[in-house]
Design an enzyme around this catalytic site. Sequence first.
Site, PDB file in Angstrom:
ATOM      1  N   TYR A   1     -17.998  11.432 -15.203  1.00 47.93           N
ATOM      2  CA  TYR A   1     -17.905  12.584 -16.086  1.00 47.93           C
ATOM      3  C   TYR A   1     -16.529  12.740 -16.726  1.00 47.93           C
ATOM      4  CZ  TYR A   1     -22.161  13.972 -13.616  1.00 47.93           C
ATOM      5  OH  TYR A   1     -23.417  14.005 -13.076  1.00 47.93           O
TER       6      TYR A   1
ATOM      7  N   ARG B   1       0.801  -1.217   0.000  1.00 45.26           N
ATOM      8  CA  ARG B   1       0.000   0.000   0.000  1.00 45.26           C
ATOM      9  C   ARG B   1       0.838   1.273   0.000  1.00 45.26           C
ATOM     10  NH1 ARG B   1      -4.760   0.404   4.296  1.00 45.26           N
ATOM     11  NH2 ARG B   1      -5.268  -1.509   3.180  1.00 45.26           N
TER      12      ARG B   1
ATOM     13  N   HIS C   1      -7.394  -4.827  -7.850  1.00 50.02           N
ATOM     14  CA  HIS C   1      -7.222  -4.075  -6.598  1.00 50.02           C
ATOM     15  C   HIS C   1      -8.515  -4.127  -5.783  1.00 50.02           C
ATOM     16  CE1 HIS C   1      -4.685  -1.308  -4.356  1.00 50.02           C
ATOM     17  NE2 HIS C   1      -5.704  -0.494  -4.188  1.00 50.02           N
TER      18      HIS C   1
END
Length: 735
Positions: free
Chosen positions: A123, A33, A79
């Site tokens: 978007y 991570r 993931h």
Amino acid sequence: MADPLAGHIEDTRLADALSERYLAYAMSTIMSRSLPDVRDGLKPVHRRLLYAMQQLRLDPTAGFKKCARVVGDVIGKYHPHGDASVYEALVRLAQEFAQRYPLVEGQGNFGSIDGDNAAAMRYTEARLTEVARALLDGIEDDAVDLRPTYDGEEQEPVVLPGAFPNLLANGAAGIAVGMATSIPPHNAGEVCAAALLMVRDPDVGLDALLAAMPGPDFPTGGVVVEDAGAMRQAYETGRGGFRLRARWSVEQGRFGTWTVVVTEIPYQVQKSRLIEQIAELLELKKLPLLGDVRDESTTEVRLVLEPKTRGVEPEVLMETLFRATQLETRFGLNMNVLGADRVPRVMGLREVLRAWLDHRHEVLLRRSRHRLAALDRRLEVLDGFLAVYLNLDEVIRIVREEDDAKAALIAAFTLTETQADAILNMRLRSLRRLEEIEIQKEHATLTRERAELASLLEREPLRWRRIATELEATRKKFGGGPLGARRSTLAEPPAPVDISQISAVEREPVTVILSEKGWIRAVRGHAIDPAAQKFKEGDALERTLECWTTDRLCGFATDGRAFTLRVSDLPRGRGDGQPIRLMVELSNEERLIALFVVADGERWLLASAGGRGLLVKSEDLLAEKRTGRQVLNLRPGERAALCVRAAGDHVALLGGNRRLLIFPLDQVPELSRGTGVALLKLKEEGLKEARTFDRVAGLAWHEGVRPRGMADLAEWVGRRGDAGRPAPIWVTRKA
């Protein structure tokens, strides 16, 4: 059949169970991570994003795809985390003010330097950049290992081929369990130039590398004002920091007026928050030289700072702003990365470059072997074609008449099964004479290429020459043009500007009062009566300190940290004051053992209860932040015990075992921080008191008591670290 373990309960100590699970969590955070890989400079989420986009054919020349599609593929295949965190990582890879070399090209609203959030992923659209393509180049040629994904249905790369020096070029930041990383961005052309030096001379020195790659290059520009010696030490050890200032210039107005225009702000500083900070300080009258601040930014940063009077020097005005606002920041360097062996460690610049070059060498070997195997397969087929072209009529006869044409071909022309299959699958149009010529040309070309690859695999100098050629190509591609031009300027630390006389605070005498429970306040005037002061129920006076409103105080705590407080910021009046823990980050288990006015040129003796200590200058105790500064490093379970002004040439130490030791003060090292050295040999009693004195004036342990000269003290004089001798009555008795 029933599971024999069903219903089985095994007793385990809670401490063991917690340790085992916390260790698993910590390792997961460190490995999967927070820390980047030294070879490609990526964390797992970024690597999976780029790989998923490559699998979606989102090349720089292809069209854009919705970010929601990319995020869906990443969390569905590679993931297993939330879509919000993955999208935030994708957005950051596309922000030009966050990434020195963006790895993702975004279309739509991807946020701004003001701290505005990006639009929702439904978007926005994205595709890879040329930099990302360089990182992925060769991944289909067996350049790196692949491993199963979390569900075992797909494959993902362990690391990317990394033809671009991403770790140093884009930097990295992350906080794991018990460790963190902070690497500033650098100029890719300069990094490649330094790597070329190391390819040509593996033993090249750090000074030569820093001549090619002198320092960080932040995406938002700015001016790096750090001492060259400090920068060299930071790159040598992998730990340090860089002072970064905004870029500014003076614009002249009419009638002798002028304004300061800031065109570049420090990296990772939000412009809107910076303006709010300046406005707040203006309202609190803590910027006495500044009249107004305006934001005239468009797509470019433009902050206009108006002085209160035109008689102010621009350098003095900016110095006050640099000290009080985020127009000057410090970017830490902590090159804590995962090595090729997946072990986290802090690396210096030479070690980072060496690890990246070794990875490129491994990638070249694997790609060459992969290509060589492909050439061998193709040459085998071409050899078969050429063998049968000399007797096409016999080939046609065998195909028409033999029941097992493949076996007959192998027997007639001494072919392999692969060659026989290729001949049987050949189209009739390939039997033309022209096609035979093309095959002969292809065979000759591939034979030459195979010989070159075989020579490359056999000779290491040739491989490093090829890597040098690749580095030079990368340097030319990404080290020039608007993207590759250096943005941050490297400058010598500016000459000190005296602003001590500039203050919005009126200088007046006050007495600082600190209670036993940590409440602090300032009362006007000196020589106050402590008995007249009132405290909360159950609280009492701990210490008073006479000073001035323009002074700065240093508080030294039992955890070895030093905190800086401005007297002007302390609560005033007859009330109870304010808990000091609201002004500095001090836990309930810790307390202040010293509080004093900071003065230039003074030294302080810091010591732990275990009898270890060091000397520190006053300026090394300053820390203009709530978290303070760790000055005395303590061992587990240990606490700081003393903070004494080091005046004189000798020091006297008294342990809890009532043993006294005196030795010269120059035997104690002067450091900016550290664990210190053994001052007094103790067992469990702990260090109790310390006094510093001048051998000529003598030692006065209590106020109002006759000083003892060195002749009287000879019995207790020894060497640093001794156990001392039983203390005399005039030391152990109360004053």
